[in-house]
Design a protein around this motif. Structure first.
Motif, short mmCIF file in Angstrom:
data_model
loop_
_atom_site.label_atom_id
_atom_site.label_comp_id
_atom_site.label_asym_id
_atom_site.label_seq_id
_atom_site.Cartn_x
_atom_site.Cartn_y
_atom_site.Cartn_z
N SER A 164 19.36 -10.71 26.23
CA SER A 164 18.58 -11.99 25.86
C SER A 164 19.18 -13.06 26.55
O SER A 164 18.38 -14.15 26.78
CB SER A 164 18.40 -12.11 24.20
OG SER A 164 20.00 -12.15 23.84
N GLN A 165 20.49 -13.26 26.50
CA GLN A 165 21.24 -14.21 27.27
C GLN A 165 20.74 -14.44 28.85
O GLN A 165 20.87 -15.31 29.27
CB GLN A 165 22.58 -14.37 26.97
CG GLN A 165 22.99 -15.20 25.67
CD GLN A 165 22.18 -16.46 25.52
OE1 GLN A 165 22.41 -17.26 26.35
NE2 GLN A 165 21.29 -16.51 24.19
N ALA B 141 17.69 -15.87 29.05
CA ALA B 141 17.46 -17.11 28.75
C ALA B 141 18.35 -18.19 29.80
O ALA B 141 17.68 -19.27 30.38
CB ALA B 141 18.48 -17.63 27.25
N GLU B 142 19.36 -17.41 30.55
CA GLU B 142 19.90 -18.20 31.51
C GLU B 142 18.94 -18.31 32.87
O GLU B 142 19.00 -19.31 33.18
CB GLU B 142 21.32 -17.41 32.23
CG GLU B 142 22.15 -18.28 32.96
CD GLU B 142 22.92 -19.41 32.10
OE1 GLU B 142 24.08 -19.89 32.97
OE2 GLU B 142 22.73 -19.64 31.04
N TYR C 124 25.81 -25.23 29.44
CA TYR C 124 24.98 -24.69 30.57
C TYR C 124 25.41 -25.43 31.78
O TYR C 124 25.74 -25.00 32.85
CB TYR C 124 23.34 -25.05 30.46
CG TYR C 124 22.65 -24.72 31.58
CD1 TYR C 124 22.53 -23.55 32.38
CD2 TYR C 124 21.99 -25.98 32.20
CE1 TYR C 124 21.89 -23.33 33.45
CE2 TYR C 124 21.41 -25.62 33.54
CZ TYR C 124 21.14 -24.36 34.04
OH TYR C 124 20.53 -24.29 35.25
N GLU D 90 23.10 -18.70 21.50
CA GLU D 90 22.05 -19.18 22.08
C GLU D 90 22.47 -20.86 22.14
O GLU D 90 22.25 -21.57 22.98
CB GLU D 90 20.78 -18.88 21.53
CG GLU D 90 19.61 -19.66 22.09
CD GLU D 90 19.31 -19.77 23.42
OE1 GLU D 90 18.90 -20.74 24.00
OE2 GLU D 90 19.71 -19.00 24.20
N MET E 38 25.41 -21.39 24.27
CA MET E 38 25.11 -21.35 25.81
C MET E 38 24.28 -22.39 26.65
O MET E 38 24.42 -22.86 27.43
CB MET E 38 24.62 -19.93 26.02
CG MET E 38 25.38 -18.73 25.84
SD MET E 38 26.70 -18.59 27.21
CE MET E 38 25.77 -17.89 28.49
N GLN E 39 23.45 -22.71 25.47
CA GLN E 39 22.81 -24.06 25.83
C GLN E 39 23.50 -25.31 26.12
O GLN E 39 23.33 -25.95 26.92
CB GLN E 39 21.35 -24.14 24.90
CG GLN E 39 20.48 -25.38 25.19
CD GLN E 39 19.68 -24.94 26.43
OE1 GLN E 39 19.21 -23.78 26.52
NE2 GLN E 39 19.56 -26.00 27.26
N ALA F 37 28.77 -13.83 27.00
CA ALA F 37 27.47 -13.97 26.40
C ALA F 37 26.34 -13.14 27.66
O ALA F 37 25.32 -12.73 27.29
CB ALA F 37 26.98 -15.10 26.04
#
Length: 243
Positions: free
Chosen positions: A46-47, A50-51, A16, A9, A12-13, A41
């Motif tokens: 969950s990703q 999140a994306e 972004y 997470e 990935m954040q 990911a």
């Protein structure tokens, strides 16, 4: 080895902006396979959620389920009205509801499945390519090589009713590749597919354009500043009780 979801997470954040530049600006024609090799990911549920939140600032799961559940009773009623008529669309809707009527209708997953499975039928769209079935006991591999965007329902025996009501699992297929393959219900599959479409900048299937615009604009409330087509506007007005 278990995935370190917290680290994933954070990474990935942090990446972004780079990812959106690569997907949208640098190489918008890049294949899904290549994108997922760069950003594996996005094969994690969950990703995907999140994306979607990073892109839209909307919680994908809570918004999708809440709005679908709100509209489902009226959707089913509108479908039933059309099913009572004559014609191929009415016949196809009756086939779906004949299976639904045999199920436990207080089960929220059955209601959601009926609402979503009947949606393209009600909108008179051809969903024959989008919905695929794989009998895992009889077929070693699914027939998905030609499938650009679709849902693959896996069953362990010959279905006696529409398979989406009783899947073993449902998978999401993009460009002939299974991207997610352990989804339990049709609503979960539609939700994750929408998230992947936003994350990977994938166009809606042309033959199901009304179905996905309904999910985008009416269910998720994501406006693209283009007016609803008369077909979708009529359905939206039916749901809201407008004349």
């Amino acid at each position: 080895m278990d995935k370190n979801l917290q680290m994933i997470e954070r990474l990935m954040q942090t990446t972004y902006a780079l990812r959106r530049k690569q997907i949208i600006a640098d190489n918008p024609s890049q294949s899904v396979k290549d994108l997922l090799e760069n950003w594996p990911a996005l094969r994690i549920e969950s990703q995907v959620c999140a994306e979607f939140h990073r892109i839209t600032n909307i919680n994908l799961r809570s918004k999708f389920y809440a709005e679908l559940d709100k509209h489902t009773p009226r959707l089913l009623a509108v479908y039933w009205q059309k099913a009572a008529r004559t014609g191929k669309t009415a016949e196809a809707l009756r086939s779906i509801f004949s299976a639904y009527d045999l199920l436990e209708q207080c089960d929220v997953n059955h209601r959601r499945t009926a609402a979503l499975r009947a949606l393209p039928v009600f909108l008179c769209e051809d969903d024959s390519a989008f919905f695929r079935t794989w009998n895992t006991e009889k077929e070693s591999e699914p027939d998905i090589a030609d499938l650009a965007v679709g849902l693959l329902t896996m069953v362990n025996e010959d279905p006696s009713s529409p398979v989406q009501f009783s899947p073993a699992r449902i998978a999401i297929v993009l460009e002939g590749d299974i991207v997610l393959n352990d989804l339990s219900y049709l609503a979960d599959a539609f939700l994750m597919l929408l998230g992947l479409m936003y994350a990977l900048n994938i166009c809606y299937p042309k033959k199901l354009i009304h179905t996905f615009h309904f999910i985008q604009k009416v269910i998720m409330g994501l406006d693209d500043f283009k007016p609803l087509t008369p077909r979708l506007l009529n359905l939206k007005n039916d749901l809201l009780g407008r004349v």
